[in-house]
Design a protein around this motif. Structure first.
Motif, mmCIF file in Angstrom:
data_model
loop_
_atom_site.group_PDB
_atom_site.id
_atom_site.type_symbol
_atom_site.label_atom_id
_atom_site.label_comp_id
_atom_site.label_asym_id
_atom_site.label_seq_id
_atom_site.Cartn_x
_atom_site.Cartn_y
_atom_site.Cartn_z
ATOM 1 N N PRO A 111 0.806 -1.230 0.000
ATOM 2 C CA PRO A 111 0.000 0.000 0.000
ATOM 3 C C PRO A 111 0.832 1.270 0.000
ATOM 4 O O PRO A 111 0.459 2.273 -0.608
ATOM 5 C CB PRO A 111 -0.830 -0.133 1.283
ATOM 6 C CG PRO A 111 -0.978 -1.609 1.481
ATOM 7 C CD PRO A 111 0.332 -2.185 1.027
ATOM 8 N N LEU A 141 -4.976 -2.187 -5.723
ATOM 9 C CA LEU A 141 -4.592 -2.192 -4.318
ATOM 10 C C LEU A 141 -5.255 -1.031 -3.592
ATOM 11 O O LEU A 141 -5.801 -1.183 -2.487
ATOM 12 C CB LEU A 141 -3.069 -2.092 -4.221
ATOM 13 C CG LEU A 141 -2.395 -2.361 -2.881
ATOM 14 C CD1 LEU A 141 -2.711 -3.757 -2.378
ATOM 15 C CD2 LEU A 141 -0.890 -2.176 -3.016
ATOM 16 N N ALA A 201 -7.290 -6.397 -3.106
ATOM 17 C CA ALA A 201 -6.307 -7.454 -2.846
ATOM 18 C C ALA A 201 -6.941 -8.637 -2.123
ATOM 19 O O ALA A 201 -6.595 -9.789 -2.377
ATOM 20 C CB ALA A 201 -5.147 -6.896 -2.030
ATOM 21 N N LYS A 257 -1.337 -10.665 -2.150
ATOM 22 C CA LYS A 257 -0.350 -9.665 -2.543
ATOM 23 C C LYS A 257 -0.347 -9.600 -4.068
ATOM 24 O O LYS A 257 -0.343 -10.633 -4.746
ATOM 25 C CB LYS A 257 1.045 -10.065 -2.064
ATOM 26 C CG LYS A 257 1.218 -10.021 -0.562
ATOM 27 C CD LYS A 257 1.602 -8.654 -0.047
ATOM 28 C CE LYS A 257 3.056 -8.352 -0.288
ATOM 29 N NZ LYS A 257 3.432 -7.023 0.266
#
Length: 364
Positions: free
Chosen positions: A40, A347, A352, A356
């Motif tokens: 992030p 993201l 998500a 990842k």
């Protein structure tokens, strides 16, 4: 080589540039990036400071070259499969065909571990490890808690996030139990990580704050909890987590680790006798917090975080090889460097869902 620059305005997007392949400093490695991971911070920190940058910090790839001090150690060779944590906000990040990392935050990727899996590990695992072992003084995996020692309850809020999940894996490796994992949806990957006979449990935060606190107390079975990690650290999440901890005593301090530098953590509702401490994973490179950051750790201890990072990264390779540790569930976002803008926007939009996002930049 090609490099992607992330621009936070007018809307989040990337541009691709042709730039020279970097040269390593004395303590650095140049790595051909096969897979780049994302976090992030790759978009939100740039947004907060309105800066454009190659903001990727999770590298998995092949050693191309290294500096004079790396030569002396003979630890790495040209062609080695490695993963690395690139210093945040520094040049030559992961969103490029070649990236640079200091040797102390590089580990060899064992056979059987893909570059995609390896790219999920460096930054977030560092954050989890510094939180538990440096700021809260819990036993590290290379010196785990004895099987005859008293239990060490650990509360992890946001357990299904990559940070929360890596914290669980590190705690297991250190024989820290019971683990009280608090999460919502996207928690299916947590069940195999929790050891029910040792008291580990998964609690759904969607039952509401008061019921959540009640469930934590019930599952502690009379034990006092002095350690917690808020892997979300947003919109006051740390307040109810702090209230789950017992007050500090003369023998034991109660620690709550938080991971966002955007808050002051000074609310009156924070549990009495609980020390809130902010984890800035960049201390593994700088040995210091940045001016103005909240709830900083002890200056002298933080100065040694790079030494801790050296140990951590070598031990990660060992645990990956023997199966005690693993990467996080991932989704490969297509189109290589061209796909980074799309992935960071996903993201940012919260898509998500326990995974990842990683980007396949090069070929082996």
């Amino acid at each position: 080589m090609k490099e992607a620059i992330v621009h936070p305005t007018p809307e989040l997007h990337t541009t691709i540039h042709e730039v020279p392949i970097p040269e390593p400093g004395p303590d650095e490695l140049v790595i051909q990036v096969i897979v780049a991971g994302s976090n992030p911070k790759d978009w939100d920190h740039l947004t907060s400071i309105n800066k454009s940058l190659n903001s990727g910090d999770d590298i998995a790839g092949i050693v191309r070259s290294f500096g004079s001090n790396v030569v002396k150690t003979k630890e790495f060779r040209i062609g080695d499969r490695v993963a690395a944590f690139h210093p945040m906000m520094a040049p030559h990040g992961a969103f490029a065909e070649y990236a640079v990392a200091p040797q102390h935050t590089v580990f060899k990727v064992p056979d059987g571990i893909s570059f995609e899996e390896a790219a999920t590990i460096p930054l977030v695992t560092t954050t989890a490890a510094i939180s538990l072992f440096r700021r809260q003084y819990l036993p590290a995996p290379w010196s785990p808690s004895s099987s005859t020692a008293p239990p060490i309850p650990l509360i992890i809020y946001g357990a299904s996030s990559s940070l929360g999940t890596f914290a669980i894996k590190l705690a297991r490796a250190s024989n820290i139990h019971p683990i009280i994992a608090i999460s919502g949806s996207s928690s299916s990957h947590l069940a195999p990580l929790l050891d029910k006979p040792k008291g580990d449990v998964l609690i759904d935060y969607r039952i509401g704050v008061e019921e959540m606190k009640k469930a934590v107390k019930e599952n502690l079975n009379g034990l006092e909890a002095h350690h917690a990690l808020d892997a979300i650290s947003s919109k006051g999440t740390w307040i109810p987590v702090s209230q789950m901890l017992s007050p500090s005593t003369k023998k034991e301090t109660s620690y709550l680790s938080v991971v966002s530098g955007a808050n002051k953590y000074d609310e009156e509702a924070i549990g009495k006798g609980v020390e809130v401490v902010y984890t800035y994973c960049g201390t593994v490179h700088s040995g210091s917090y940045r001016p103005g950051m909240p709830k900083q750790g002890n200056v002298e201890e933080v100065r040694n975080d790079p030494e801790f990072g050296y140990l951590l990264f070598r031990y990660l390779a060992r645990m990956l090889a023997d199966g005690r540790f693993s990467g996080h569930p991932f989704v490969v976002v297509g189109d290589g460097l061209e796909g980074i803008g799309k992935g960071l926007n996903m993201l940012k939009e919260g898509k998500a869902r326990g995974n990842k996002f990683v980007f396949k930049v090069g070929e082996e």
